[in-house]
Design a protein around this motif. Structure first.
Motif, PDB file in Angstrom:
ATOM      1  N   GLU A  98     -10.546   5.840  16.922  1.00 40.10           N
ATOM      2  CA  GLU A  98      -9.759   4.676  17.318  1.00 40.10           C
ATOM      3  C   GLU A  98      -9.070   4.067  16.092  1.00 40.10           C
ATOM      4  N   ALA A  99      -7.780   3.778  16.226  1.00 44.55           N
ATOM      5  CA  ALA A  99      -7.004   3.220  15.119  1.00 44.55           C
ATOM      6  C   ALA A  99      -6.977   1.699  15.200  1.00 44.55           C
ATOM      7  N   LEU A 115      -5.148   2.462  10.663  1.00 42.37           N
ATOM      8  CA  LEU A 115      -6.160   3.314  10.042  1.00 42.37           C
ATOM      9  C   LEU A 115      -7.158   3.773  11.100  1.00 42.37           C
ATOM     10  N   ALA A 116      -7.513   5.063  11.060  1.00 39.93           N
ATOM     11  CA  ALA A 116      -8.492   5.609  11.997  1.00 39.93           C
ATOM     12  C   ALA A 116      -9.362   6.633  11.294  1.00 39.93           C
ATOM     13  N   VAL A 117     -10.681   6.494  11.423  1.00 43.08           N
ATOM     14  CA  VAL A 117     -11.593   7.551  10.976  1.00 43.08           C
ATOM     15  C   VAL A 117     -11.643   8.576  12.098  1.00 43.08           C
ATOM     16  N   THR A 118     -11.156   9.757  11.832  1.00 46.59           N
ATOM     17  CA  THR A 118     -11.020  10.757  12.884  1.00 46.59           C
ATOM     18  C   THR A 118     -12.269  11.613  13.073  1.00 46.59           C
ATOM     19  N   SER A 119     -13.019  11.844  11.981  1.00 47.63           N
ATOM     20  CA  SER A 119     -14.241  12.643  12.102  1.00 47.63           C
ATOM     21  C   SER A 119     -15.116  12.454  10.870  1.00 47.63           C
ATOM     22  N   ILE A 120     -16.406  12.736  11.045  1.00 44.97           N
ATOM     23  CA  ILE A 120     -17.369  12.740   9.941  1.00 44.97           C
ATOM     24  C   ILE A 120     -18.055  14.099   9.987  1.00 44.97           C
ATOM     25  N   GLU A 121     -17.813  14.906   8.968  1.00 44.17           N
ATOM     26  CA  GLU A 121     -18.269  16.293   8.935  1.00 44.17           C
ATOM     27  C   GLU A 121     -19.436  16.463   7.964  1.00 44.17           C
ATOM     28  N   HIS A 146     -13.181  11.962   7.269  1.00 41.35           N
ATOM     29  CA  HIS A 146     -11.748  12.224   7.391  1.00 41.35           C
ATOM     30  C   HIS A 146     -11.082  11.048   8.099  1.00 41.35           C
ATOM     31  N   TYR A 147      -9.961  10.584   7.538  1.00 42.28           N
ATOM     32  CA  TYR A 147      -9.280   9.459   8.171  1.00 42.28           C
ATOM     33  C   TYR A 147      -7.763   9.614   8.079  1.00 42.28           C
ATOM     34  N   LYS A 148      -7.097   8.947   9.017  1.00 47.49           N
ATOM     35  CA  LYS A 148      -5.648   9.043   9.136  1.00 47.49           C
ATOM     36  C   LYS A 148      -5.019   7.681   8.860  1.00 47.49           C
ATOM     37  N   ILE A 149      -3.973   7.695   8.036  1.00 47.30           N
ATOM     38  CA  ILE A 149      -3.251   6.468   7.671  1.00 47.30           C
ATOM     39  C   ILE A 149      -1.831   6.549   8.223  1.00 47.30           C
ATOM     40  N   THR A 150      -1.391   5.493   8.883  1.00 47.08           N
ATOM     41  CA  THR A 150      -0.017   5.411   9.373  1.00 47.08           C
ATOM     42  C   THR A 150       0.604   4.115   8.868  1.00 47.08           C
ATOM     43  N   ASN A 151       1.811   4.186   8.342  1.00 45.39           N
ATOM     44  CA  ASN A 151       2.513   2.985   7.880  1.00 45.39           C
ATOM     45  C   ASN A 151       2.989   2.215   9.107  1.00 45.39           C
ATOM     46  N   ALA A 152       2.404   1.031   9.322  1.00 40.72           N
ATOM     47  CA  ALA A 152       2.743   0.220  10.491  1.00 40.72           C
ATOM     48  C   ALA A 152       3.606  -0.981  10.115  1.00 40.72           C
ATOM     49  N   GLY A 153       4.039  -1.049   8.861  1.00 42.94           N
ATOM     50  CA  GLY A 153       4.837  -2.179   8.411  1.00 42.94           C
ATOM     51  C   GLY A 153       6.213  -1.764   7.940  1.00 42.94           C
ATOM     52  N   THR A 154       6.825  -2.638   7.163  1.00 45.13           N
ATOM     53  CA  THR A 154       8.195  -2.391   6.699  1.00 45.13           C
ATOM     54  C   THR A 154       8.259  -2.018   5.221  1.00 45.13           C
ATOM     55  N   THR A 155       7.118  -2.011   4.529  1.00 44.03           N
ATOM     56  CA  THR A 155       7.081  -1.695   3.106  1.00 44.03           C
ATOM     57  C   THR A 155       6.917  -0.195   2.880  1.00 44.03           C
ATOM     58  N   ASP A 156       7.657   0.352   1.943  1.00 48.26           N
ATOM     59  CA  ASP A 156       7.495   1.755   1.555  1.00 48.26           C
ATOM     60  C   ASP A 156       6.214   1.868   0.725  1.00 48.26           C
ATOM     61  N   LEU A 157       5.244   2.625   1.212  1.00 45.98           N
ATOM     62  CA  LEU A 157       3.943   2.749   0.554  1.00 45.98           C
ATOM     63  C   LEU A 157       3.809   4.051  -0.233  1.00 45.98           C
ATOM     64  N   SER A 158       4.930   4.647  -0.625  1.00 49.10           N
ATOM     65  CA  SER A 158       4.901   5.883  -1.397  1.00 49.10           C
ATOM     66  C   SER A 158       4.021   5.755  -2.637  1.00 49.10           C
ATOM     67  N   TYR A 159       3.203   6.787  -2.868  1.00 45.88           N
ATOM     68  CA  TYR A 159       2.362   6.933  -4.068  1.00 45.88           C
ATOM     69  C   TYR A 159       1.202   5.944  -4.145  1.00 45.88           C
ATOM     70  N   THR A 160       0.973   5.157  -3.124  1.00 44.40           N
ATOM     71  CA  THR A 160      -0.220   4.317  -3.107  1.00 44.40           C
ATOM     72  C   THR A 160      -1.396   5.139  -2.575  1.00 44.40           C
ATOM     73  N   SER A 161      -2.594   4.626  -2.741  1.00 41.62           N
ATOM     74  CA  SER A 161      -3.787   5.336  -2.273  1.00 41.62           C
ATOM     75  C   SER A 161      -4.621   4.421  -1.393  1.00 41.62           C
ATOM     76  N   VAL A 162      -5.095   4.967  -0.287  1.00 42.29           N
ATOM     77  CA  VAL A 162      -5.962   4.215   0.619  1.00 42.29           C
ATOM     78  C   VAL A 162      -7.385   4.721   0.418  1.00 42.29           C
TER      79      VAL A 162
END
Length: 235
Positions: A98-99, A115-121, A146-162
């Motif tokens: 769930e995101a 942000l969503a944690v998709t699986s724990i292996e 394992h998790y998935k990040i999607t940009n949900a805003g208007t800021t360019d998040l290039s080269y940042t780390s989650v």
């Protein structure tokens, strides 16, 4: 405690962090207060009039009109996130896959992500051999979050780390973190790619260590503005 492991192809810095209780220190700003001395108004002397002089009627000035206070509009609550949805409150728990939408900060860059944690292996203890942790990893089993990040805003998040993703053991306590600088094929993770604008998605991975008698059953994101124990949980 941080551990240094090296492999044939890359130097890897691995840290086993046994996270204990997190103490939050609240800074109370005590505003200095002082009593304001009130000076009594100077005494007035009633005017003296001649006894025989006729008294002229005195016009009483109209009382000044106090302007009405401007009408205020009640607060409409917190503004919606840039992506249009409400941000997740601290302590929110959701299911794996769930995101949730949340604010994101990386240095001076601020934005909104989904942000969503998709699986724990579950991994194999032998996966850690290349990191040369020695006896410090004895009895510990790696788990890959394992998790998935999607940009949900208007800021360019290039080269940042989650980052700031940690494992939760079956009893709800925190798993040990394994921080890796460099590549680790079992759990690849990197900075967000160039052109990471609204709607773009990427995946990442975090390593958590569990005693063999337990397991990593959940994960918590505790990046700013959240804190450990008051973050977003996936179980």
């Amino acid at each position: 405690m941080k551990l240094i492991g090296t492999s044939k192809n890359a130097a890897v810095l691995a840290g086993l962090i046994a996270v204990g209780a997190l103490t939050l220190t609240a800074c109370n700003d005590d505003a200095a207060s002082s009593d304001t001395a009130k000076t009594p108004p100077p005494a007035t002397t009633a005017p003296t009039t001649a006894a025989a002089a006729p008294t002229s009627p005195v016009a009483t000035p109209a009382a000044p009109t106090t302007p009405a206070a401007p009408a205020t509009t009640p607060a409409a609550g917190a503004p919606p996130a840039a992506g249009g949805g409400a941000t997740a409150a601290p302590g929110t728990t959701v299911k794996l896959g769930e995101a949730v939408q949340l604010p994101f900060t990386s240095g001076s860059t601020k934005g909104t992500i989904s942000l969503a944690v998709t699986s724990i292996e579950q991994g194999d203890p032998g996966d850690l051999t290349a990191l040369k942790l020695g006896d410090k990893a004895k009895g510990l089993v790696p788990y890959y979050i394992h998790y998935k990040i999607t940009n949900a805003g208007t800021t360019d998040l290039s080269y940042t780390s989650v980052g700031h993703m940690k494992g939760l053991l079956a009893d709800g306590t925190e798993a040990q973190d394994l921080l890796i600088i460099g590549s680790f094929a079992k759990c690849p993770s990197s900075s967000l790619p160039t052109g990471f604008t609204n709607g773009q998605s990427a995946t990442a991975c975090a390593v958590a260590l569990s005693p063999a008698a337990s397991k990593v059953a959940g994960a918590e994101y505790w990046g700013e503005p959240y804190t450990i124990g008051k973050g977003i949980d996936w179980k």
